[in-house]
Motif scaffolding. Structure first.
Motif, PDB file in Angstrom:
ATOM      1  N   UNK A  30       7.591   8.380  -3.689  1.00 41.71           N
ATOM      2  CA  UNK A  30       6.771   7.416  -4.424  1.00 41.71           C
ATOM      3  C   UNK A  30       6.656   6.066  -3.727  1.00 41.71           C
ATOM      4  N   UNK A  31       7.386   5.850  -2.654  1.00 37.80           N
ATOM      5  CA  UNK A  31       7.291   4.608  -1.895  1.00 37.80           C
ATOM      6  C   UNK A  31       6.181   4.646  -0.853  1.00 37.80           C
ATOM      7  N   UNK A  32       5.553   5.801  -0.704  1.00 38.60           N
ATOM      8  CA  UNK A  32       4.562   5.974   0.347  1.00 38.60           C
ATOM      9  C   UNK A  32       3.171   6.231  -0.228  1.00 38.60           C
ATOM     10  N   UNK A  33       2.201   5.480   0.269  1.00 40.96           N
ATOM     11  CA  UNK A  33       0.826   5.913   0.090  1.00 40.96           C
ATOM     12  C   UNK A  33       0.613   7.140   0.979  1.00 40.96           C
ATOM     13  N   UNK A  34      -0.270   8.016   0.567  1.00 44.09           N
ATOM     14  CA  UNK A  34      -0.478   9.262   1.302  1.00 44.09           C
ATOM     15  C   UNK A  34      -1.938   9.417   1.701  1.00 44.09           C
ATOM     16  N   UNK A  35      -2.140  10.034   2.833  1.00 45.53           N
ATOM     17  CA  UNK A  35      -3.506  10.251   3.302  1.00 45.53           C
ATOM     18  C   UNK A  35      -3.703  11.657   3.836  1.00 45.53           C
ATOM     19  N   UNK A  36      -4.938  12.065   3.841  1.00 48.15           N
ATOM     20  CA  UNK A  36      -5.346  13.298   4.508  1.00 48.15           C
ATOM     21  C   UNK A  36      -6.319  12.928   5.635  1.00 48.15           C
ATOM     22  N   UNK A  37      -6.080  13.508   6.784  1.00 51.54           N
ATOM     23  CA  UNK A  37      -6.934  13.335   7.949  1.00 51.54           C
ATOM     24  C   UNK A  37      -7.347  14.713   8.447  1.00 51.54           C
ATOM     25  N   UNK A  38      -8.338  14.736   9.309  1.00 47.22           N
ATOM     26  CA  UNK A  38      -8.740  16.005   9.898  1.00 47.22           C
ATOM     27  C   UNK A  38      -9.161  15.795  11.340  1.00 47.22           C
ATOM     28  N   UNK A  39      -9.031  16.863  12.105  1.00 45.61           N
ATOM     29  CA  UNK A  39      -9.387  16.795  13.524  1.00 45.61           C
ATOM     30  C   UNK A  39     -10.043  18.105  13.935  1.00 45.61           C
ATOM     31  N   UNK A  40     -11.296  17.995  14.344  1.00 46.43           N
ATOM     32  CA  UNK A  40     -12.030  19.139  14.852  1.00 46.43           C
ATOM     33  C   UNK A  40     -11.827  19.229  16.361  1.00 46.43           C
ATOM     34  N   UNK A  41     -12.014  20.405  16.945  1.00 44.23           N
ATOM     35  CA  UNK A  41     -11.821  20.560  18.396  1.00 44.23           C
ATOM     36  C   UNK A  41     -12.670  19.577  19.192  1.00 44.23           C
ATOM     37  N   UNK A  42     -12.034  18.885  20.128  1.00 39.93           N
ATOM     38  CA  UNK A  42     -12.736  17.948  20.986  1.00 39.93           C
ATOM     39  C   UNK A  42     -13.086  16.628  20.343  1.00 39.93           C
ATOM     40  N   UNK A  43     -12.628  16.433  19.112  1.00 38.59           N
ATOM     41  CA  UNK A  43     -12.946  15.186  18.414  1.00 38.59           C
ATOM     42  C   UNK A  43     -11.675  14.428  18.055  1.00 38.59           C
ATOM     43  N   UNK A  51      -4.431   8.064  -1.127  1.00 44.35           N
ATOM     44  CA  UNK A  51      -4.057   7.819  -2.504  1.00 44.35           C
ATOM     45  C   UNK A  51      -2.894   6.840  -2.520  1.00 44.35           C
ATOM     46  N   UNK A  52      -2.884   5.972  -3.509  1.00 45.39           N
ATOM     47  CA  UNK A  52      -1.843   4.948  -3.604  1.00 45.39           C
ATOM     48  C   UNK A  52      -0.510   5.559  -4.018  1.00 45.39           C
ATOM     49  N   UNK A  53       0.513   4.744  -3.983  1.00 45.85           N
ATOM     50  CA  UNK A  53       1.871   5.217  -4.291  1.00 45.85           C
ATOM     51  C   UNK A  53       1.963   5.819  -5.692  1.00 45.85           C
ATOM     52  N   UNK A  54       1.304   5.192  -6.632  1.00 53.03           N
ATOM     53  CA  UNK A  54       1.370   5.666  -8.018  1.00 53.03           C
ATOM     54  C   UNK A  54       0.355   6.763  -8.311  1.00 53.03           C
ATOM     55  N   UNK A  55      -0.636   6.880  -7.439  1.00 53.19           N
ATOM     56  CA  UNK A  55      -1.729   7.813  -7.692  1.00 53.19           C
ATOM     57  C   UNK A  55      -2.888   7.212  -8.443  1.00 53.19           C
ATOM     58  N   UNK A  56      -2.788   5.941  -8.779  1.00 54.78           N
ATOM     59  CA  UNK A  56      -3.816   5.307  -9.576  1.00 54.78           C
ATOM     60  C   UNK A  56      -5.050   4.879  -8.813  1.00 54.78           C
ATOM     61  N   UNK A  57      -4.959   4.884  -7.495  1.00 57.08           N
ATOM     62  CA  UNK A  57      -6.086   4.441  -6.675  1.00 57.08           C
ATOM     63  C   UNK A  57      -6.328   5.453  -5.560  1.00 57.08           C
ATOM     64  N   UNK A  58      -7.581   5.809  -5.372  1.00 58.53           N
ATOM     65  CA  UNK A  58      -7.956   6.735  -4.303  1.00 58.53           C
ATOM     66  C   UNK A  58      -9.127   6.167  -3.517  1.00 58.53           C
ATOM     67  N   UNK A  59      -9.278   6.676  -2.312  1.00 59.26           N
ATOM     68  CA  UNK A  59     -10.370   6.224  -1.451  1.00 59.26           C
ATOM     69  C   UNK A  59     -10.761   7.382  -0.540  1.00 59.26           C
ATOM     70  N   UNK A  60     -12.080   7.538  -0.316  1.00 53.57           N
ATOM     71  CA  UNK A  60     -12.580   8.683   0.447  1.00 53.57           C
ATOM     72  C   UNK A  60     -13.523   8.249   1.558  1.00 53.57           C
ATOM     73  N   UNK A  61     -13.538   9.039   2.597  1.00 56.43           N
ATOM     74  CA  UNK A  61     -14.570   8.887   3.615  1.00 56.43           C
ATOM     75  C   UNK A  61     -15.904   9.311   3.008  1.00 56.43           C
ATOM     76  N   UNK A  62     -16.974   8.709   3.481  1.00 59.25           N
ATOM     77  CA  UNK A  62     -18.298   9.048   2.951  1.00 59.25           C
ATOM     78  C   UNK A  62     -18.611  10.530   3.134  1.00 59.25           C
TER      79      UNK A  62
END
Length: 124
Positions: A30-43, A51-62
């Protein structure tokens, strides 16, 4: 030291759904904000969601907004990425990451710990 293990990747047809999970251990989740990333071949690795530590705030790539949903369960030390309406361009290795110090960042270099990744392949 935080260890992160992703699961849930696989092969899916365009328009389908997958749910990724990332289990954390070795730290106070719970002390860490968490993220998801992705990587396609050659990129470069790109930000998908956070997502924030509590889960109350999220943010997305377009590129994923409206199709992907990030959530977390601090009691289970797990973060999730629900992916709907998948497209072939979503094909990539997906990584979860933990960030202790930069609550608003989407820069991969600001994240402290990373999982090994899970492959997502979307066929057309």
């Amino acid at each position: 030291q935080v260890q992160l293990v992703e699961s849930g990747g696989g092969l899916v047809q365009a328009g389908g759904s997958l749910r990724l999970s990332c289990a954390a251990s070795g730290g106070t989740f719970s002390r860490y904000a968490m993220g998801w990333f992705r990587q396609a071949p050659g990129q470069e690795r790109e930000f998908a969601a956070r997502i924030s530590r509590s889960g109350g705030s999220t943010y997305y790539a377009d590129s994923v907004k409206g199709r992907f949903t990030i959530s977390r369960d601090n009691a289970k030390n797990t973060v999730y990425l629900q992916m709907n309406s998948l497209k072939p361009e979503d094909t990539a290795v997906y990584y979860c990451a933990a960030d202790k110090n930069f609550p608003l960042t989407t820069d991969p270099s600001d994240f402290d710990y990373w999982g090994q990744g899970t492959q997502v392949t979307v066929s057309s």
